[in-house]
Design a protein around this motif. Structure first.
Motif, PDB file in Angstrom:
ATOM      1  N   ASP A 280       0.826  -1.208   0.000  1.00  0.00           N
ATOM      2  CA  ASP A 280       0.000   0.000   0.000  1.00  0.00           C
ATOM      3  C   ASP A 280       0.860   1.259   0.000  1.00  0.00           C
ATOM      4  N   ASP A 281       1.952   1.240   0.748  1.00  0.00           N
ATOM      5  CA  ASP A 281       2.850   2.397   0.776  1.00  0.00           C
ATOM      6  C   ASP A 281       3.557   2.571  -0.563  1.00  0.00           C
ATOM      7  N   ALA A 282       3.955   1.471  -1.189  1.00  0.00           N
ATOM      8  CA  ALA A 282       4.599   1.548  -2.503  1.00  0.00           C
ATOM      9  C   ALA A 282       3.627   2.107  -3.538  1.00  0.00           C
ATOM     10  N   GLU A 283       2.376   1.646  -3.503  1.00  0.00           N
ATOM     11  CA  GLU A 283       1.359   2.160  -4.425  1.00  0.00           C
ATOM     12  C   GLU A 283       1.133   3.645  -4.192  1.00  0.00           C
ATOM     13  N   TRP A 284       1.104   4.061  -2.928  1.00  0.00           N
ATOM     14  CA  TRP A 284       0.938   5.473  -2.600  1.00  0.00           C
ATOM     15  C   TRP A 284       2.088   6.291  -3.203  1.00  0.00           C
ATOM     16  N   ALA A 285       3.309   5.804  -3.055  1.00  0.00           N
ATOM     17  CA  ALA A 285       4.479   6.511  -3.577  1.00  0.00           C
ATOM     18  C   ALA A 285       4.414   6.631  -5.101  1.00  0.00           C
TER      19      ALA A 285
ATOM     20  N   ASN B 244       9.289  16.103  -5.886  1.00  0.00           N
ATOM     21  CA  ASN B 244       9.570  14.888  -6.658  1.00  0.00           C
ATOM     22  C   ASN B 244      10.971  14.365  -6.342  1.00  0.00           C
ATOM     23  N   GLU B 245      11.931  15.270  -6.231  1.00  0.00           N
ATOM     24  CA  GLU B 245      13.301  14.861  -5.903  1.00  0.00           C
ATOM     25  C   GLU B 245      13.376  14.223  -4.512  1.00  0.00           C
ATOM     26  N   LYS B 246      12.672  14.811  -3.534  1.00  0.00           N
ATOM     27  CA  LYS B 246      12.648  14.235  -2.179  1.00  0.00           C
ATOM     28  C   LYS B 246      12.044  12.832  -2.204  1.00  0.00           C
ATOM     29  N   LEU B 247      10.958  12.685  -2.949  1.00  0.00           N
ATOM     30  CA  LEU B 247      10.295  11.379  -3.029  1.00  0.00           C
ATOM     31  C   LEU B 247      11.198  10.358  -3.723  1.00  0.00           C
ATOM     32  N   MET B 248      11.916  10.786  -4.754  1.00  0.00           N
ATOM     33  CA  MET B 248      12.837   9.863  -5.432  1.00  0.00           C
ATOM     34  C   MET B 248      13.955   9.404  -4.490  1.00  0.00           C
ATOM     35  N   GLU B 249      14.471  10.310  -3.664  1.00  0.00           N
ATOM     36  CA  GLU B 249      15.502   9.935  -2.688  1.00  0.00           C
ATOM     37  C   GLU B 249      14.959   8.915  -1.691  1.00  0.00           C
TER      38      GLU B 249
ATOM     39  N   ALA C 118      12.400   6.900  -2.144  1.00  0.00           N
ATOM     40  CA  ALA C 118      12.120   5.651  -2.859  1.00  0.00           C
ATOM     41  C   ALA C 118      13.398   4.846  -3.071  1.00  0.00           C
ATOM     42  N   LYS C 119      14.473   5.538  -3.362  1.00  0.00           N
ATOM     43  CA  LYS C 119      15.746   4.847  -3.575  1.00  0.00           C
ATOM     44  C   LYS C 119      16.181   4.126  -2.296  1.00  0.00           C
ATOM     45  N   LYS C 120      16.032   4.800  -1.152  1.00  0.00           N
ATOM     46  CA  LYS C 120      16.395   4.191   0.136  1.00  0.00           C
ATOM     47  C   LYS C 120      15.523   2.979   0.454  1.00  0.00           C
ATOM     48  N   LYS C 121      14.268   3.035   0.036  1.00  0.00           N
ATOM     49  CA  LYS C 121      13.308   1.971   0.365  1.00  0.00           C
ATOM     50  C   LYS C 121      13.207   0.917  -0.742  1.00  0.00           C
ATOM     51  N   ASN C 122      13.954   1.103  -1.835  1.00  0.00           N
ATOM     52  CA  ASN C 122      13.905   0.221  -2.997  1.00  0.00           C
ATOM     53  C   ASN C 122      12.503   0.169  -3.608  1.00  0.00           C
ATOM     54  N   ILE C 123      11.861   1.342  -3.687  1.00  0.00           N
ATOM     55  CA  ILE C 123      10.554   1.466  -4.333  1.00  0.00           C
ATOM     56  C   ILE C 123      10.805   1.921  -5.765  1.00  0.00           C
TER      57      ILE C 123
ATOM     58  N   LEU D 204       7.734   7.871   4.701  1.00  0.00           N
ATOM     59  CA  LEU D 204       6.707   8.247   3.727  1.00  0.00           C
ATOM     60  C   LEU D 204       5.598   9.041   4.401  1.00  0.00           C
ATOM     61  N   LYS D 205       5.235   8.630   5.612  1.00  0.00           N
ATOM     62  CA  LYS D 205       4.204   9.343   6.363  1.00  0.00           C
ATOM     63  C   LYS D 205       4.655  10.781   6.641  1.00  0.00           C
ATOM     64  N   ALA D 206       5.913  10.953   7.032  1.00  0.00           N
ATOM     65  CA  ALA D 206       6.446  12.293   7.310  1.00  0.00           C
ATOM     66  C   ALA D 206       6.477  13.137   6.033  1.00  0.00           C
ATOM     67  N   PHE D 207       6.862  12.519   4.912  1.00  0.00           N
ATOM     68  CA  PHE D 207       6.884  13.226   3.632  1.00  0.00           C
ATOM     69  C   PHE D 207       5.482  13.705   3.264  1.00  0.00           C
ATOM     70  N   ALA D 208       4.496  12.830   3.411  1.00  0.00           N
ATOM     71  CA  ALA D 208       3.112  13.188   3.098  1.00  0.00           C
ATOM     72  C   ALA D 208       2.630  14.314   4.006  1.00  0.00           C
ATOM     73  N   THR D 209       2.951  14.219   5.284  1.00  0.00           N
ATOM     74  CA  THR D 209       2.506  15.210   6.265  1.00  0.00           C
ATOM     75  C   THR D 209       3.129  16.575   5.998  1.00  0.00           C
ATOM     76  N   GLU D 210       4.407  16.605   5.659  1.00  0.00           N
ATOM     77  CA  GLU D 210       5.070  17.891   5.431  1.00  0.00           C
ATOM     78  C   GLU D 210       4.702  18.496   4.073  1.00  0.00           C
ATOM     79  N   THR D 211       4.321  17.678   3.105  1.00  0.00           N
ATOM     80  CA  THR D 211       3.977  18.168   1.767  1.00  0.00           C
ATOM     81  C   THR D 211       2.516  18.598   1.666  1.00  0.00           C
ATOM     82  N   LEU D 212       1.651  18.022   2.478  1.00  0.00           N
ATOM     83  CA  LEU D 212       0.218  18.304   2.418  1.00  0.00           C
ATOM     84  C   LEU D 212      -0.125  19.791   2.513  1.00  0.00           C
TER      85      LEU D 212
END
Length: 196
Positions: free
Chosen positions: A56-61, A102-107, A109-114, A170-178
């Motif tokens: 579910d988190d990968a799909e969200w990303a 987008n750059e933050k999310l890519m970083e 994702a790379k750490k999480k292998n998404i 991912l939760k922190a990223f979503a919270t800070e971007t919202l």
């Protein structure tokens, strides 16, 4: 006759399989979802490197990345085709803000292998192609309408991510971007009212 029927069924099955596959072939978002689904950490982690988040988190990303890239692509077009000064100013802000997110999310994702999409999804490509055919005030209105819809969808997605994501990063990223997305939505809705 029986052999002919078998061959016909086999051929029809192959065509059906090929036509189903061709829809996702050009859909980077769907391909990313498929790649993430195969990174099951319990059965083939050695082969795929595993994935550090639940599906579910990968799909969200993937959805967040696709939405962010769409905002940037549409806005790059608006930087050149837009005629309204406020529309162009908003487009500049989208390229900067969503490009950074987008750059933050890519970083992350790379750490999480998404696996994230590398281009916008097939539906968004069609919408972009349609937007490219417009000009003048028609372009401005279509772009603004797309941005309102996109930011409403993004606000819902990031609200969900800030509440439901299992992965803390991912939760922190979503919270800070919202709040940024909600600010964009207010700005574009004000522009939309001004265009009427």
């Amino acid at each position: 006759m029986k052999k002919l029927c078998s061959m016909m069924l086999l051929a029809m099955g192959a065509l059906a399989f090929q036509s189903c596959g061709s829809n996702t072939k050009n859909d980077s978002a769907a391909n990313a979802d498929s790649a993430n689904y195969t990174k099951d950490t319990t059965t083939n982690a050695a082969e795929t490197g595993g994935i550090a988040v639940v599906n579910d988190d990968a799909e969200w990303a993937v959805k967040a990345a696709n939405g962010g890239m769409t905002e940037v692509e549409f806005s790059k077009l608006a930087q050149t085709k837009g005629t309204n000064a406020k529309v162009k100013e908003f487009a500049d802000m989208m390229v900067k803000d969503h490009g950074g997110a987008n750059e933050k999310l890519m970083e992350l994702a790379k750490k999480k292998n998404i696996t994230l999409p590398t281009t916008i999804g097939a539906d968004e490509q069609k919408e972009l192609a349609d937007l490219q055919t417009k000009s003048g005030a028609d372009f401005d209105k279509a772009y603004v309408d797309a941005m309102v819809k996109g930011h409403k969808d993004a606000a819902d997605l990031f609200e969900k991510g800030s509440k439901d994501a299992k992965d803390a990063d991912l939760k922190a990223f979503a919270t800070e971007t919202l709040p940024v997305i909600k600010g964009h939505l207010q700005a574009i809705e004000a522009i939309q009212k001004g265009l009427k």
